[in-house]
Design a protein around this motif. Structure first.
Motif, PDB file in Angstrom:
ATOM      1  N   ALA A 155       0.890  -1.178  -0.057  1.00 49.25           N
ATOM      2  CA  ALA A 155      -0.010   0.097  -0.104  1.00 49.25           C
ATOM      3  C   ALA A 155       0.921   1.202   0.023  1.00 49.25           C
ATOM      4  CB  ALA A 155      -1.087  -0.139   1.093  1.00 49.25           C
ATOM      5  N   SER A 156       1.918   1.289   0.741  1.00 47.52           N
ATOM      6  CA  SER A 156       2.748   2.216   0.808  1.00 47.52           C
ATOM      7  C   SER A 156       3.509   2.621  -0.438  1.00 47.52           C
ATOM      8  CB  SER A 156       3.913   2.237   1.938  1.00 47.52           C
ATOM      9  OG  SER A 156       4.842   3.048   2.054  1.00 47.52           O
ATOM     10  N   ALA A 157       4.034   1.575  -1.041  1.00 50.04           N
ATOM     11  CA  ALA A 157       4.793   1.754  -2.383  1.00 50.04           C
ATOM     12  C   ALA A 157       3.705   2.032  -3.540  1.00 50.04           C
ATOM     13  CB  ALA A 157       5.358   0.344  -2.828  1.00 50.04           C
ATOM     14  N   SER A 158       2.429   1.505  -3.667  1.00 46.21           N
ATOM     15  CA  SER A 158       1.504   2.072  -4.570  1.00 46.21           C
ATOM     16  C   SER A 158       1.325   3.400  -4.162  1.00 46.21           C
ATOM     17  CB  SER A 158       0.106   1.265  -4.316  1.00 46.21           C
ATOM     18  OG  SER A 158       0.686  -0.243  -4.660  1.00 46.21           O
ATOM     19  N   GLY A 159       1.043   4.049  -3.177  1.00 43.69           N
ATOM     20  CA  GLY A 159       0.740   5.076  -2.764  1.00 43.69           C
ATOM     21  C   GLY A 159       1.785   6.383  -3.146  1.00 43.69           C
ATOM     22  N   GLU A 160       3.134   5.937  -2.903  1.00 40.47           N
ATOM     23  CA  GLU A 160       4.164   6.752  -3.354  1.00 40.47           C
ATOM     24  C   GLU A 160       4.303   6.818  -4.841  1.00 40.47           C
ATOM     25  OE1 GLU A 160       8.162   5.020  -1.732  1.00 40.47           O
ATOM     26  OE2 GLU A 160       7.089   4.806   0.076  1.00 40.47           O
ATOM     27  N   LEU A 161       4.051   5.652  -5.579  1.00 37.33           N
ATOM     28  CA  LEU A 161       4.051   5.870  -6.917  1.00 37.33           C
ATOM     29  C   LEU A 161       2.732   6.407  -7.447  1.00 37.33           C
ATOM     30  CD1 LEU A 161       5.172   4.891  -9.867  1.00 37.33           C
ATOM     31  CD2 LEU A 161       3.866   2.811  -9.489  1.00 37.33           C
ATOM     32  N   LEU A 162       1.716   6.241  -6.997  1.00 37.27           N
ATOM     33  CA  LEU A 162       0.404   7.173  -7.357  1.00 37.27           C
ATOM     34  C   LEU A 162       0.781   8.755  -7.068  1.00 37.27           C
ATOM     35  CD1 LEU A 162      -2.184   7.677  -8.521  1.00 37.27           C
ATOM     36  CD2 LEU A 162      -3.096   7.153  -6.397  1.00 37.27           C
ATOM     37  N   ALA A 163       1.437   9.150  -6.001  1.00 39.68           N
ATOM     38  CA  ALA A 163       1.428  10.502  -5.539  1.00 39.68           C
ATOM     39  C   ALA A 163       2.639  11.102  -6.522  1.00 39.68           C
ATOM     40  CB  ALA A 163       2.008  10.627  -4.338  1.00 39.68           C
ATOM     41  N   GLU A 164       3.627  10.416  -6.877  1.00 37.31           N
ATOM     42  CA  GLU A 164       4.624  10.672  -7.882  1.00 37.31           C
ATOM     43  C   GLU A 164       4.289  10.960  -9.198  1.00 37.31           C
ATOM     44  OE1 GLU A 164       8.505  11.952  -8.908  1.00 37.31           O
ATOM     45  OE2 GLU A 164       7.333  12.321  -7.574  1.00 37.31           O
ATOM     46  N   LEU A 165       3.250   9.924  -9.620  1.00 35.13           N
ATOM     47  CA  LEU A 165       2.592  10.151 -10.909  1.00 35.13           C
ATOM     48  C   LEU A 165       1.799  11.368 -10.973  1.00 35.13           C
ATOM     49  CD1 LEU A 165       1.875   6.639 -11.626  1.00 35.13           C
ATOM     50  CD2 LEU A 165       3.334   7.823 -12.966  1.00 35.13           C
ATOM     51  N   GLN A 166       0.946  11.616  -9.988  1.00 36.97           N
ATOM     52  CA  GLN A 166       0.136  12.684  -9.789  1.00 36.97           C
ATOM     53  C   GLN A 166       0.704  14.016  -9.707  1.00 36.97           C
ATOM     54  OE1 GLN A 166      -3.048  12.931 -10.243  1.00 36.97           O
ATOM     55  NE2 GLN A 166      -3.859  11.154  -9.910  1.00 36.97           N
ATOM     56  N   ARG A 167       1.982  13.973  -9.119  1.00 34.96           N
ATOM     57  CA  ARG A 167       2.786  15.382  -9.136  1.00 34.96           C
ATOM     58  C   ARG A 167       3.339  15.395 -10.725  1.00 34.96           C
ATOM     59  NH1 ARG A 167       7.608  16.947  -9.522  1.00 34.96           N
ATOM     60  NH2 ARG A 167       8.562  14.858  -9.709  1.00 34.96           N
ATOM     61  N   ILE A 168       3.803  14.404 -11.333  1.00 36.00           N
ATOM     62  CA  ILE A 168       4.588  14.601 -12.421  1.00 36.00           C
ATOM     63  C   ILE A 168       3.439  14.954 -13.679  1.00 36.00           C
ATOM     64  CG2 ILE A 168       5.155  13.411 -14.464  1.00 36.00           C
ATOM     65  CD1 ILE A 168       6.793  11.669 -12.663  1.00 36.00           C
ATOM     66  N   LYS A 169       2.096  14.473 -13.527  1.00 34.50           N
ATOM     67  CA  LYS A 169       1.197  15.081 -14.232  1.00 34.50           C
ATOM     68  C   LYS A 169       0.571  16.433 -13.968  1.00 34.50           C
ATOM     69  CE  LYS A 169      -3.511  13.949 -15.623  1.00 34.50           C
ATOM     70  NZ  LYS A 169      -4.691  12.989 -15.447  1.00 34.50           N
ATOM     71  N   ALA A 170       0.761  16.956 -12.593  1.00 31.86           N
ATOM     72  CA  ALA A 170       0.218  18.317 -12.538  1.00 31.86           C
ATOM     73  C   ALA A 170       1.267  19.161 -12.920  1.00 31.86           C
ATOM     74  CB  ALA A 170      -0.141  18.255 -10.919  1.00 31.86           C
ATOM     75  N   THR A 171       2.605  18.818 -12.758  1.00 33.61           N
ATOM     76  CA  THR A 171       3.628  19.884 -12.948  1.00 33.61           C
ATOM     77  C   THR A 171       4.077  19.567 -14.542  1.00 33.61           C
ATOM     78  OG1 THR A 171       5.307  18.509 -12.251  1.00 33.61           O
ATOM     79  CG2 THR A 171       4.361  19.890 -10.710  1.00 33.61           C
ATOM     80  N   GLY A 172       3.667  18.672 -15.176  1.00 31.26           N
ATOM     81  CA  GLY A 172       4.342  18.579 -16.553  1.00 31.26           C
ATOM     82  C   GLY A 172       5.900  18.245 -16.376  1.00 31.26           C
ATOM     83  N   ASP A 173       6.428  17.771 -15.456  1.00 32.55           N
ATOM     84  CA  ASP A 173       7.825  17.329 -15.354  1.00 32.55           C
ATOM     85  C   ASP A 173       8.417  16.145 -16.057  1.00 32.55           C
ATOM     86  OD1 ASP A 173      10.399  16.906 -14.254  1.00 32.55           O
ATOM     87  OD2 ASP A 173       9.698  17.163 -12.205  1.00 32.55           O
ATOM     88  N   ARG A 174       8.710  16.437 -17.370  1.00 30.99           N
ATOM     89  CA  ARG A 174       9.036  15.330 -18.213  1.00 30.99           C
ATOM     90  C   ARG A 174      10.429  14.930 -17.955  1.00 30.99           C
ATOM     91  NH1 ARG A 174       6.755  15.678 -23.322  1.00 30.99           N
ATOM     92  NH2 ARG A 174       5.435  17.740 -23.768  1.00 30.99           N
ATOM     93  N   GLU A 175      11.213  15.408 -17.283  1.00 31.98           N
ATOM     94  CA  GLU A 175      12.267  14.796 -16.657  1.00 31.98           C
ATOM     95  C   GLU A 175      12.111  13.601 -15.585  1.00 31.98           C
ATOM     96  OE1 GLU A 175      15.610  14.825 -18.231  1.00 31.98           O
ATOM     97  OE2 GLU A 175      14.472  15.873 -19.669  1.00 31.98           O
TER      98      GLU A 175
END
Length: 128
Positions: free
Chosen positions: A33-53
């Protein structure tokens, strides 16, 4: 700003091999659950900020490492099931239930087993 997944994330899953099959299992449900949450949070952050790198780093670190032996095993097991390569899921037909005044008060769902019947019904709805 590029962030890599936390170290130790790969330690949360274990692979076990029996003579017939390889299975992946989570070391703990909390770890999964923790790993899934971290991955989802990072994907949401990337999507929100457009962080291609960050997206590139995430894919290169987590999304491109495939164990060829596991892949071959999965493909062999899939082939043995003799499943069709393409399937179509047919959603249920949802019909409104109206009161005496015509207001929608409920809905019924009827499972359709024929894709042709579903498409024909939807064409009638879309035609008005």
């Amino acid at each position: 700003m590029s962030r890599a997944p936390r170290s130790g994330a790969s330690e949360r899953a274990l692979a076990t091999r029996t003579p017939a099959v390889t299975r992946a299992r989570a070391a703990s449900s909390r770890g999964l659950a923790s790993a899934s949450g971290e991955l989802l949070a990072e994907l949401q952050r990337i999507k929100a900020t457009g962080d291609r790198e960050a997206l590139k780093a995430l894919v290169e670190s987590c999304g491109t490492r495939i164990n060829p032996a596991w892949r071959d095993e999965v493909l062999a097991r899939l082939k043995a099931l003799n499943l069709p390569r393409v399937i179509a899921t047919v959603p249920p037909m949802i019909t409104p239930v109206r009161d005496a005044g015509g207001k929608i008060v409920d809905a019924t769902a009827e499972q359709t087993t024929s894709l042709d019947a579903y498409i024909a019904a939807m064409e009638r709805v879309w035609a008005g």
